[in-house]
Design an enzyme around this catalytic site. Structure first.
Site, short mmCIF file in Angstrom:
data_model
loop_
_atom_site.label_atom_id
_atom_site.label_comp_id
_atom_site.label_asym_id
_atom_site.label_seq_id
_atom_site.Cartn_x
_atom_site.Cartn_y
_atom_site.Cartn_z
N TYR A 1 138.25 150.13 74.58
CA TYR A 1 136.97 149.76 73.94
C TYR A 1 137.25 149.25 72.53
CZ TYR A 1 132.23 150.33 72.07
OH TYR A 1 131.01 150.12 71.47
N ASP B 1 123.63 153.59 71.52
CA ASP B 1 123.40 154.84 72.25
C ASP B 1 122.66 155.86 71.40
OD1 ASP B 1 124.97 153.42 73.95
OD2 ASP B 1 126.73 154.71 73.79
N ALA C 1 129.53 158.81 82.90
CA ALA C 1 128.80 157.95 83.83
C ALA C 1 128.19 156.74 83.13
CB ALA C 1 127.70 158.75 84.52
N THR D 1 127.23 144.04 72.75
CA THR D 1 126.64 143.18 71.73
C THR D 1 126.34 143.97 70.46
OG1 THR D 1 124.55 143.63 72.79
CG2 THR D 1 125.57 141.52 73.31
C1 GLA Z 1 129.19 152.24 74.69
C2 GLA Z 1 129.05 152.28 73.17
C3 GLA Z 1 127.88 151.41 72.72
C4 GLA Z 1 127.95 150.02 73.30
C5 GLA Z 1 128.22 150.07 74.81
C6 GLA Z 1 128.46 148.71 75.40
O1 GLA Z 1 128.10 152.84 75.30
O2 GLA Z 1 128.86 153.59 72.73
O3 GLA Z 1 127.85 151.36 71.31
O4 GLA Z 1 128.92 149.24 72.65
O5 GLA Z 1 129.32 150.90 75.13
O6 GLA Z 1 127.33 147.93 75.30
#
Ligand code: GLA
Length: 385
Positions: free
Chosen positions: A223, A174, A125, A34
């Site tokens: 991704y 993150d 992970a 999201t």
């Molecule tokens: C990874 C990306 C985040 C986010 C998640 C999925 O961790 O680094 O920015 O998009 O995937 O929620």
């Protein structure tokens, strides 16, 4: 984590002195994929972190050492300059280089330095070891050279490093969690405005546990493709609704209007995202009322969506998810980008022991892999030690 060991390593390589910084990995309770759609996320920093010891070295070169890397397969030492043409070969060093370059692009002056990096965030992970590394280096450089960036800028610099030097077009979750984490609290972050709220998280009678499939995920092409799907759907919706800049701004009704104008795959991915943003908001309401059973059901819904609509799960994750459901676990789902990594599970205290025993045995039997189990402890974000 034995921090004194990292310092010893630094001093044996680069001489006396050196200051230590740390930045953690993260969990995310709900709200997946999201962030780059301007939606909400609900992460928290954890007690697994990266550490670095750093000192200016009076040259124009960076000398870096990563003792955790495997010397059989990848160089543990890297030396590079800070100009655009100086990008190092080693992937781990590219994160340091990327942070340096992104800071320089924002006007920072960064001379040479020595750095040793180590930590206990498991790689691949889904706990954001790369954001932990970016934030750790960002904090260290900011403090060492008095660069004056705030936490928002450091998080955004980490994200820009991913985009421009690693090739992952990630969202901000993150790096934000790593920079803004607070002990005992999740962070409800609005990824469109970057407004955030600490959300105290103490689920009495429950435990939050991660089960690592030990199938390493490496975010990249798959991704980025999902992000592109979302952008194509936004472009289609915006033809009639120009105010829609991100999927966050779109409703399911608006999505229905573009059936046939976008591919079926793009459509179903966008549907997942719009539903997931709402799921997070619903979950926050349940958490406020202390209704962890209802919150857990939302986690299962997220897993189903990530597996069937967004297609970022894998057989190992689906197995763990189904097994958790069979055992009566309150909530379970794939966490993070997907394609491997961990499930996050909300488990009643009295079920915890037997669940962990059964699920690790069943997983081992099915895949011949011993899964790893981590109890989640929510900790503070990046800081100087
Ligand atoms: C990874 C990306 C985040 C986010 C998640 C999925 O961790 O680094 O920015 O998009 O995937 O929620």
């Amino acid at each position: 984590m034995d921090i004194s060991k990292i310092k010893e390593q630094f001093q044996s390589l680069y001489g006396t002195g050196g200051v230590t910084y740390t930045s953690p990995g993260r969990i995310n309770l709900i709200g997946e994929h999201t962030d780059y759609n301007g939606g909400f996320v609900l992460p928290g920093a954890i007690d697994k972190a990266l550490y670095c010891v750093i000192k200016p070295n009076g040259t124009t070169k960076v000398r870096a050492y990563a003792p955790d890397e495997n010397p059989q397969t990848v160089a543990v030492k890297s030396e590079f300059g800070v100009e655009e043409a100086d990008k190092p070969q080693e992937r781990w060093a590219q994160y340091i280089f990327g942070m340096v370059r992104e800071m320089i692009k924002k006007g920072a002056k960064i001379p040479g330095f020595d750095i040793v990096i180590s930590g206990d965030v498991p790689l691949g992970a889904g706990m954001s070891s790369s954001a932990a590394l970016e934030s750790c280096v960002g904090f260290a450089l900011n403090d060492t050279f008095g660069l004056g960036f705030d936490r928002f800028e450091l998080a955004l610099t980490g994200q820009a490093t991913e985009h421009n030097y690693v090739g992952v077009k990630c969202g901000i979750m993150d790096q934000f969690a790593s920079c803004f984490g607070k002990e005992g609290s999740l962070i409800r972050l609005d990824c469109r405005s970057l407004e955030y709220e600490y959300f105290p998280f103490d689920p009495k009678g429950y435990r939050l546990v991660l089960i690592n499939t030990c199938v390493a995920h490496m975010l990249g092409g798959e991704y980025n493709e999902r992000r592109e799907s979302c952008e194509r759907v936004v472009a289609a919706i915006a033809q009639k609704h120009p105010e829609v800049k991100l999927l966050r701004d779109a409703s399911l009704d608006m999505l229905k209007e573009v059936v046939g104008k976008v591919s079926g795959v793009d459509y179903i991915r966008a549907e997942f995202v719009i539903e997931e943003i709402q799921r997070l908001l619903d979950t926050c309401e349940y958490l406020k009322k202390g209704d962890y059973e209802a919150a857990g059901r939302k986690m299962y819904e997220t897993h189903t969506g990530l597996s069937l609509k967004y297609t970022v799960s894998c057989p190992e994750l689906d197995f763990l998810n189904e097994f958790a459901k069979k055992c009566g676990v309150s909530g379970s789902r794939v966490m993070g980008g997907g394609f491997g990594g961990c499930t996050i599970n909300l488990v009643k205290d009295d079920l915890y022991g037997s669940f962990i025993e059964k699920t690790t045995a069943a997983y081992k039997e099915q895949f011949n892999i011993q899964p790893k189990v981590y109890d989640v402890v929510i900790k503070d974000g990046a800081r100087k030690l």
